[in-house]
Design a protein around this motif. Structure first.
Motif, PDB file in Angstrom:
ATOM      1  N   VAL A  32      69.126 -95.905  47.442  1.00  0.00           N
ATOM      2  CA  VAL A  32      68.046 -95.861  48.434  1.00  0.00           C
ATOM      3  C   VAL A  32      68.247 -94.681  49.386  1.00  0.00           C
ATOM      4  CG1 VAL A  32      66.994 -97.081  50.392  1.00  0.00           C
ATOM      5  CG2 VAL A  32      67.511 -98.324  48.270  1.00  0.00           C
ATOM      6  N   LYS A  36      65.820 -91.390  49.780  1.00  0.00           N
ATOM      7  CA  LYS A  36      65.222 -91.045  51.080  1.00  0.00           C
ATOM      8  C   LYS A  36      65.543 -89.609  51.459  1.00  0.00           C
ATOM      9  CE  LYS A  36      65.279 -95.568  53.368  1.00  0.00           C
ATOM     10  NZ  LYS A  36      65.927 -96.317  54.463  1.00  0.00           N
ATOM     11  N   LEU A  43      60.249 -96.372  45.605  1.00  0.00           N
ATOM     12  CA  LEU A  43      61.413 -96.542  44.742  1.00  0.00           C
ATOM     13  C   LEU A  43      61.110 -97.571  43.669  1.00  0.00           C
ATOM     14  CD1 LEU A  43      64.183 -96.740  47.480  1.00  0.00           C
ATOM     15  CD2 LEU A  43      63.268 -94.717  46.348  1.00  0.00           C
TER      16      LEU A  43
END
Length: 74
Positions: A32, A36, A43
């Motif tokens: 994640v 980012k 996602l």
């Protein structure tokens, strides 16, 4: 057609002896953050429907079911 920058976690495996120790969660968290940092706004992860542990892991990290793929082995 995708309308947002996305990242996809295609395959992840945690050795059985390491399961239940937070390894999978840390790997998903790292994915994640990586996504980012690269500007992804959506996602995707994939897990087998029968893999309840994986589904629970991803859902605990904010992922929600999006589609279902059905297969038939002839």
């Amino acid at each position: 057609m995708w309308t947002a920058s996305r990242a996809e976690l295609v395959s992840m495996f945690v050795r059985a002896s390491l399961r239940g120790q937070g390894v999978g969660g840390r790997l998903v968290d790292a994915f994640v953050e990586w996504a980012k940092e690269r500007g992804a706004t959506r996602l995707h992860v994939t897990a087998y429907a029968a893999n309840e542990a994986a589904l629970q892991l991803y859902q605990s990290r904010g992922f929600a079911p999006l589609s279902i793929t059905l297969a038939n082995d002839l």
